[in-house]
Design a protein around this motif. Structure first.
Motif, short mmCIF file in Angstrom:
data_model
loop_
_atom_site.label_atom_id
_atom_site.label_comp_id
_atom_site.label_asym_id
_atom_site.label_seq_id
_atom_site.Cartn_x
_atom_site.Cartn_y
_atom_site.Cartn_z
N ILE A 16 40.99 35.34 40.92
CA ILE A 16 42.15 35.24 41.80
C ILE A 16 41.69 34.80 43.17
O ILE A 16 40.68 35.29 43.70
N THR A 44 45.66 32.18 40.24
CA THR A 44 44.79 32.77 39.23
C THR A 44 44.25 31.72 38.27
O THR A 44 44.88 30.68 38.04
N THR A 104 45.55 39.61 32.26
CA THR A 104 46.19 39.31 33.53
C THR A 104 45.38 39.88 34.68
O THR A 104 45.07 41.07 34.68
N SER A 136 45.22 40.67 38.76
CA SER A 136 46.12 40.90 39.88
C SER A 136 45.37 41.61 40.99
O SER A 136 44.22 42.02 40.81
N ARG A 137 46.01 41.76 42.13
CA ARG A 137 45.38 42.44 43.25
C ARG A 137 46.38 43.28 44.02
O ARG A 137 47.58 42.99 44.04
#
Length: 121
Positions: free
Chosen positions: A51, A58, A69, A71-72
């Motif tokens: 990311i 991404t 997946t 994510s942050r």
């Protein structure tokens, strides 16, 4: 000092899910692209997902993009890897990584210690 601390690994049956976490400092989270790699026994370390620090865009390994997946959470300075529909071939040590350049093709500057993910059939 750049420190990346992974957590969330464990043993799961095929078809199950896990969410890995990578905690970083605010400075690291702001200055580096973040991502995940994995290494199975007898195999080379391979790219999983990344990311961007700037845009949040991404990238995924083609074979994993339908199940994984990244994510942050900027408030927690944490990057996650949600892994669904896990398969035995997903068994590996998963490493959090930070890099100044894109991680899909570039080499990370820093690595976490790794967290073991084991998927049983």
């Amino acid at each position: 000092q750049v420190q990346l601390v992974e957590s969330g690994g464990g043993l799961v049956q095929a078809g199950g899910s896990l969410r890995l976490s990578c905690a970083a400092s605010r400075r690291t989270f702001s200055n580096y692209n973040m991502g995940w790699f994995r290494q199975a026994p007898g195999k080379e370390r391979e790219f999983v997902a990344a990311i961007s620090r700037s845009s949040g865009s991404t990238d995924y390994a083609d074979t994993l993009k339908d199940r994984f997946t990244i994510s942050r959470d900027t408030a927690k300075n944490t990057v996650y890897l949600q892994m669904n529909s896990l398969k035995p071939e997903d068994t590996a040590v998963y490493y959090c990584a930070a890099g100044r350049t894109g991680l899909m093709y570039g080499t990370p500057n820093y690595w976490g210690q790794g967290t073991q993910v084991t998927v049983s059939s």
